[in-house]
Scaffold this motif. Structure first.
Motif, PDB file in Angstrom:
ATOM      1  N   SER A  88       0.820  -1.229   0.000  1.00  0.00           N
ATOM      2  CA  SER A  88       0.000   0.000   0.000  1.00  0.00           C
ATOM      3  C   SER A  88       0.844   1.265   0.000  1.00  0.00           C
ATOM      4  CB  SER A  88      -0.938   0.001   1.215  1.00  0.00           C
ATOM      5  OG  SER A  88      -0.205  -0.026   2.427  1.00  0.00           O
ATOM      6  N   GLN A  89       2.130   1.151   0.318  1.00  0.00           N
ATOM      7  CA  GLN A  89       3.013   2.323   0.252  1.00  0.00           C
ATOM      8  C   GLN A  89       3.354   2.690  -1.186  1.00  0.00           C
ATOM      9  OE1 GLN A  89       6.491   1.705   2.721  1.00  0.00           O
ATOM     10  NE2 GLN A  89       5.304   0.774   4.351  1.00  0.00           N
ATOM     11  N   MET A  90       3.136   1.738  -2.118  1.00  0.00           N
ATOM     12  CA  MET A  90       3.518   1.962  -3.505  1.00  0.00           C
ATOM     13  C   MET A  90       2.323   2.036  -4.457  1.00  0.00           C
ATOM     14  SD  MET A  90       6.709  -0.734  -3.604  1.00  0.00           S
ATOM     15  CE  MET A  90       7.076  -0.395  -5.331  1.00  0.00           C
ATOM     16  N   ALA A  91       1.187   1.522  -4.027  1.00  0.00           N
ATOM     17  CA  ALA A  91       0.009   1.541  -4.891  1.00  0.00           C
ATOM     18  C   ALA A  91      -1.245   1.510  -4.025  1.00  0.00           C
ATOM     19  CB  ALA A  91       0.010   0.348  -5.850  1.00  0.00           C
ATOM     20  N   ASP A  92      -2.339   2.131  -4.529  1.00  0.00           N
ATOM     21  CA  ASP A  92      -3.603   2.159  -3.811  1.00  0.00           C
ATOM     22  C   ASP A  92      -4.408   0.908  -4.164  1.00  0.00           C
ATOM     23  OD1 ASP A  92      -6.616   2.895  -3.485  1.00  0.00           O
ATOM     24  OD2 ASP A  92      -5.536   4.397  -2.313  1.00  0.00           O
ATOM     25  N   ALA A  93      -4.851   0.195  -3.131  1.00  0.00           N
ATOM     26  CA  ALA A  93      -5.566  -1.059  -3.354  1.00  0.00           C
ATOM     27  C   ALA A  93      -6.960  -0.860  -3.931  1.00  0.00           C
ATOM     28  CB  ALA A  93      -5.671  -1.832  -2.039  1.00  0.00           C
ATOM     29  N   THR A  94      -7.489   0.374  -3.856  1.00  0.00           N
ATOM     30  CA  THR A  94      -8.847   0.641  -4.348  1.00  0.00           C
ATOM     31  C   THR A  94      -8.845   1.219  -5.757  1.00  0.00           C
ATOM     32  OG1 THR A  94      -9.545   1.083  -2.075  1.00  0.00           O
ATOM     33  CG2 THR A  94     -11.021   1.804  -3.832  1.00  0.00           C
ATOM     34  N   THR A  95      -8.012   2.218  -5.981  1.00  0.00           N
ATOM     35  CA  THR A  95      -8.028   2.929  -7.270  1.00  0.00           C
ATOM     36  C   THR A  95      -7.009   2.390  -8.267  1.00  0.00           C
ATOM     37  OG1 THR A  95      -6.467   4.583  -6.414  1.00  0.00           O
ATOM     38  CG2 THR A  95      -8.825   5.033  -6.127  1.00  0.00           C
ATOM     39  N   ASP A  96      -6.029   1.671  -7.805  1.00  0.00           N
ATOM     40  CA  ASP A  96      -4.964   1.165  -8.677  1.00  0.00           C
ATOM     41  C   ASP A  96      -4.796  -0.342  -8.466  1.00  0.00           C
ATOM     42  OD1 ASP A  96      -2.922   1.133 -10.492  1.00  0.00           O
ATOM     43  OD2 ASP A  96      -1.443   2.090  -9.196  1.00  0.00           O
ATOM     44  N   VAL A  97      -5.917  -1.067  -8.655  1.00  0.00           N
ATOM     45  CA  VAL A  97      -5.952  -2.488  -8.314  1.00  0.00           C
ATOM     46  C   VAL A  97      -4.943  -3.300  -9.122  1.00  0.00           C
ATOM     47  CG1 VAL A  97      -7.389  -4.554  -8.211  1.00  0.00           C
ATOM     48  CG2 VAL A  97      -8.372  -2.317  -7.661  1.00  0.00           C
ATOM     49  N   GLU A  98      -4.859  -3.028 -10.425  1.00  0.00           N
ATOM     50  CA  GLU A  98      -3.988  -3.816 -11.291  1.00  0.00           C
ATOM     51  C   GLU A  98      -2.527  -3.705 -10.864  1.00  0.00           C
ATOM     52  OE1 GLU A  98      -2.853  -4.238 -16.045  1.00  0.00           O
ATOM     53  OE2 GLU A  98      -4.606  -3.081 -15.424  1.00  0.00           O
ATOM     54  N   ASN A  99      -2.076  -2.490 -10.591  1.00  0.00           N
ATOM     55  CA  ASN A  99      -0.697  -2.282 -10.150  1.00  0.00           C
ATOM     56  C   ASN A  99      -0.474  -2.869  -8.763  1.00  0.00           C
ATOM     57  OD1 ASN A  99       1.968  -1.280 -10.300  1.00  0.00           O
ATOM     58  ND2 ASN A  99       1.383   0.567  -9.185  1.00  0.00           N
ATOM     59  N   GLU A 255      12.390  -1.481  -3.892  1.00  0.00           N
ATOM     60  CA  GLU A 255      11.447  -0.910  -2.935  1.00  0.00           C
ATOM     61  C   GLU A 255      10.710  -1.965  -2.121  1.00  0.00           C
ATOM     62  OE1 GLU A 255       8.860   1.844  -4.839  1.00  0.00           O
ATOM     63  OE2 GLU A 255      10.466   3.186  -5.473  1.00  0.00           O
ATOM     64  N   LEU A 256      10.628  -3.175  -2.637  1.00  0.00           N
ATOM     65  CA  LEU A 256       9.912  -4.233  -1.920  1.00  0.00           C
ATOM     66  C   LEU A 256      10.840  -5.144  -1.123  1.00  0.00           C
ATOM     67  CD1 LEU A 256       7.427  -5.330  -4.745  1.00  0.00           C
ATOM     68  CD2 LEU A 256       6.823  -4.114  -2.640  1.00  0.00           C
ATOM     69  N   SER A 257      12.144  -4.908  -1.193  1.00  0.00           N
ATOM     70  CA  SER A 257      13.119  -5.834  -0.601  1.00  0.00           C
ATOM     71  C   SER A 257      12.957  -5.979   0.913  1.00  0.00           C
ATOM     72  CB  SER A 257      14.545  -5.389  -0.935  1.00  0.00           C
ATOM     73  OG  SER A 257      14.767  -4.062  -0.483  1.00  0.00           O
ATOM     74  N   THR A 258      12.780  -4.865   1.616  1.00  0.00           N
ATOM     75  CA  THR A 258      12.640  -4.943   3.077  1.00  0.00           C
ATOM     76  C   THR A 258      11.374  -5.701   3.460  1.00  0.00           C
ATOM     77  OG1 THR A 258      13.779  -2.815   3.316  1.00  0.00           O
ATOM     78  CG2 THR A 258      12.526  -3.612   5.208  1.00  0.00           C
ATOM     79  N   GLY A 259      10.280  -5.381   2.772  1.00  0.00           N
ATOM     80  CA  GLY A 259       9.029  -6.087   3.044  1.00  0.00           C
ATOM     81  C   GLY A 259       9.132  -7.565   2.726  1.00  0.00           C
ATOM     82  N   ALA A 260       9.860  -7.901   1.648  1.00  0.00           N
ATOM     83  CA  ALA A 260      10.022  -9.310   1.268  1.00  0.00           C
ATOM     84  C   ALA A 260      10.790 -10.076   2.336  1.00  0.00           C
ATOM     85  CB  ALA A 260      10.747  -9.405  -0.070  1.00  0.00           C
ATOM     86  N   LEU A 261      11.837  -9.462   2.895  1.00  0.00           N
ATOM     87  CA  LEU A 261      12.610 -10.111   3.960  1.00  0.00           C
ATOM     88  C   LEU A 261      11.746 -10.316   5.202  1.00  0.00           C
ATOM     89  CD1 LEU A 261      15.283 -11.167   5.080  1.00  0.00           C
ATOM     90  CD2 LEU A 261      15.876  -8.810   5.694  1.00  0.00           C
ATOM     91  N   THR A 262      10.957  -9.305   5.540  1.00  0.00           N
ATOM     92  CA  THR A 262      10.065  -9.424   6.693  1.00  0.00           C
ATOM     93  C   THR A 262       9.063 -10.549   6.492  1.00  0.00           C
ATOM     94  OG1 THR A 262      10.247  -7.032   7.062  1.00  0.00           O
ATOM     95  CG2 THR A 262       8.438  -8.176   8.162  1.00  0.00           C
TER      96      THR A 262
END
Length: 573
Positions: A88-99, A255-262
């Protein structure tokens, strides 16, 4: 060798006899996972169908390549909320569903690769370094966040996506007068039905979520449905998980690396902990490294079939074991049956009210807070309470990965701090020639020429300050020349400890005495031998036990002092 590469070859022969038991367990698992798949996908910010996809692909691969016969993988609560917090820090789950979906699949692939690599590197014991208090605090924090993020669906109010729990609470309080009471009635009614079925209708308690969702939908219908603002989750596609290659890019990976490790660590902790807890009853041996590989492969493959990050589910795994599952075939049966359900009955799920799901997820969040163990930690250990509190409040006020790593770091710090202060006792003897700590009995006597000390702990770089200060003070007093270390309690000696011991021994030898060891474990002598430190200290200064050490050291004492000694605590005296 083949079984190590393909673990399912070990249990497939067993499945030929147990397939009926696995089939029944699989059907039970399918019924259990239907409401969870929808709920957890919503928590992750994804359309409900992605929860179904994850519950189809992940358990099959994890069952084939994992080590547990009863672990069921798929979407889970904690994993779902970390996925939402990361993407959700990189894309909006409501308005930018595909991304949003595309980024989620990349995140899933990355986390899977990390898990698989850790399995190959045989890091299965890594999860042992995550304390129980960290897990309790993290899941409690996740539970509070999950509950707060559903309040908008419970009260029928608009809350900005990505808001902190404080912002959500503030918005609800300030706009409470705008509550849609029809929505509120459906949410609370669904939650109450779930509580009643779970606690008071024991024969149906396993299916409480499914029953509550169905009855909640009926309640919404009688209250006017969408005409009174009660929104449904919308249409769910009735197709199997489509194949697709995740949208890899350097930017996304970075940008997703930290979240992926977590996610990788959290998923492994969940899966291995659940597998081991069930193994206590099933008496099955769990291979942590193989479980790492199985979880990693399941998420790697899942990312190519429109599935998001999954891990072991305690609820579904527990039900699977209790339903009589004998092999991982039960997980495969459950996934296959879910495929038929999605193909044949998905249109009915579109009538599910968001407020009913809000009530269910509110209960899910509450159940994540382990009040019993929190109370235990509160009563038993101040340090563990600090670790738990840090993790919990970190989850509420900061990023979830920050909370997890802070808790892990703090628990390791407390562990190192404890091991850095080994207990050092000065021993004396009683009238019966029994050696005990001198602080335990005022009548205990010491030899005026030989100081006997017992070290309980390891001699490593973290503990050197405490140990070396003790021996420096002992040396500066100048009372004795000989020191015997009762070393049974020394678990290991590292390079820094071995180097210090070598210098310390030479210092006492230069005084005309010596530093001696009795009962030092063989495993603790490895570095001393390999590094040549045992030779520097002197082979003759190592003894099997205390009596043989004292018998030999006694001959080195000053006999003039012995002649006038009134203590005479040794048999040799």
């Amino acid at each position: 060798m083949l079984q190590r590469i393909f673990p399912f070859l070990a249990w497939l022969p067993l499945a030929k006899k147990s397939w009926k038991d696995d089939l029944i367990a699989g059907i039970t698992g399918t019924v259990i996972v239907i409401p969870q798949a929808v709920a957890f996908a919503i928590i992750a910010g994804l359309p409900p169908v992605y929860g179904f996809y994850t519950a189809m692909i992940t358990p099959i691969i994890a069952a084939l390549f994992g080590s547990s016969y009863h672990l069921i993988s798929g979407p889970t609560t904690a994993i779902s909320i970390v996925v939402f917090a990361t993407v959700s820090q990189m894309a909006d789950a409501t308005t930018d569903v595909e991304n949003y979906v595309a980024l989620t699949l990349v995140l899933t692939f990355m986390a899977g690769v990390i898990q698989f690599a850790m399995g190959l590197a045989r890091m299965g014991k890594l999860v042992n370094f995550v304390s129980h208090s960290v897990i309790i605090g993290f899941t409690a924090g996740a539970g509070v966040l999950i509950a707060f993020k559903q309040l908008q669906h419970v009260f029928g109010l608009e809350v900005e996506r990505g808001s902190s729990f404080y912002t959500i609470l503030k918005t609800i309080v300030l706009n409470i007068d705008q509550t849609n009471w029809y929505v509120f009635a459906v949410a609370i009614g669904t939650m109450l039905i779930a509580i009643i079925v779970k606690n008071f209708v024991k024969p149906l308690s396993r299916f409480y979520m499914l029953i509550a969702m169905v009855l909640g939908s009926v309640l919404a219908y009688f209250l006017g449905g969408e005409a009174n603002g009660i929104e449904n989750v919308g249409k769910i596609p009735s197709n199997l998980p489509p194949f697709g290659i995740p949208s890899f890019s350097i930017t996304n990976i970075r940008e997703l690396s930290t979240g992926a490790l977590t996610l990788a660590l959290l998923g492994l902790i969940e899966a291995v902990a659940i597998a081991r807890s069930i193994a206590l009853s099933s008496h099955q041996r769990i291979d942590g490294n193989q479980e790492f590989k199985g979880q990693g492969l399941s998420n790697i493959v899942a990312s190519f079939f429109s599935s998001y990050m999954g891990s072991g589910s305690f609820t579904r795994s527990g039900v699977n074991y209790q339903a009589g599952a004998k092999t991982p075939m039960s997980a495969i049966f459950a996934a296959v049956f879910l495929m038929f359900v999605l193909l044949l009955f998905s249109q009915y799920a579109s009538y599910l009210p968001k407020s009913a799901m809000g009530g269910i997820i509110l209960l899910v969040g509450y159940n994540l807070i382990d009040f019993h163990h929190i109370q235990q930690v509160f009563k038993s250990s101040g340090r563990e309470l600090i670790v738990l509190g840090t993790t919990l409040f970190g989850a509420l006020f900061f990023e979830l990965e920050t909370a997890l790593f802070s808790g892990i770091g703090l628990s390791l710090f407390f562990y190192l701090e404890k091991t850095a202060k080994p207990n050092i006792a000065i021993l004396g003897t009683t009238k019966t020639h029994r050696f005990i700590n001198i602080i335990r009995d005022p009548d205990v006597k010491e030899c005026p020429q030989l100081k006997i000390v017992r070290i309980d702990g390891s001699i490593y770089f973290g503990a050197l300050e405490v140990v070396s200060d003790f021996f420096s003070n002992l040396y500066e007093k100048g009372d004795v020349k000989h020191v015997l270390i009762v070393a049974k309690g020394i678990n290991f000696i590292d390079l820094a400890g071995a180097t210090w011991l070598s210098y310390e021994a030479k210092k006492w030898q230069d005084r005309g005495g010596g530093l001696y060891f009795s009962g030092l474990k063989i495993v603790s002598q490895q570095i001393l031998k390999k590094g040549g430190f045992r030779n520097e200290i002197g082979e003759e200064n190592f003894y099997v036990d205390k009596p043989s050490a004292i018998n030999d050291i006694f001959n080195k004492l000053d006999k003039d002092i012995c002649a006038n000694c009134k203590v005479r605590i040794f048999h040799e005296c």
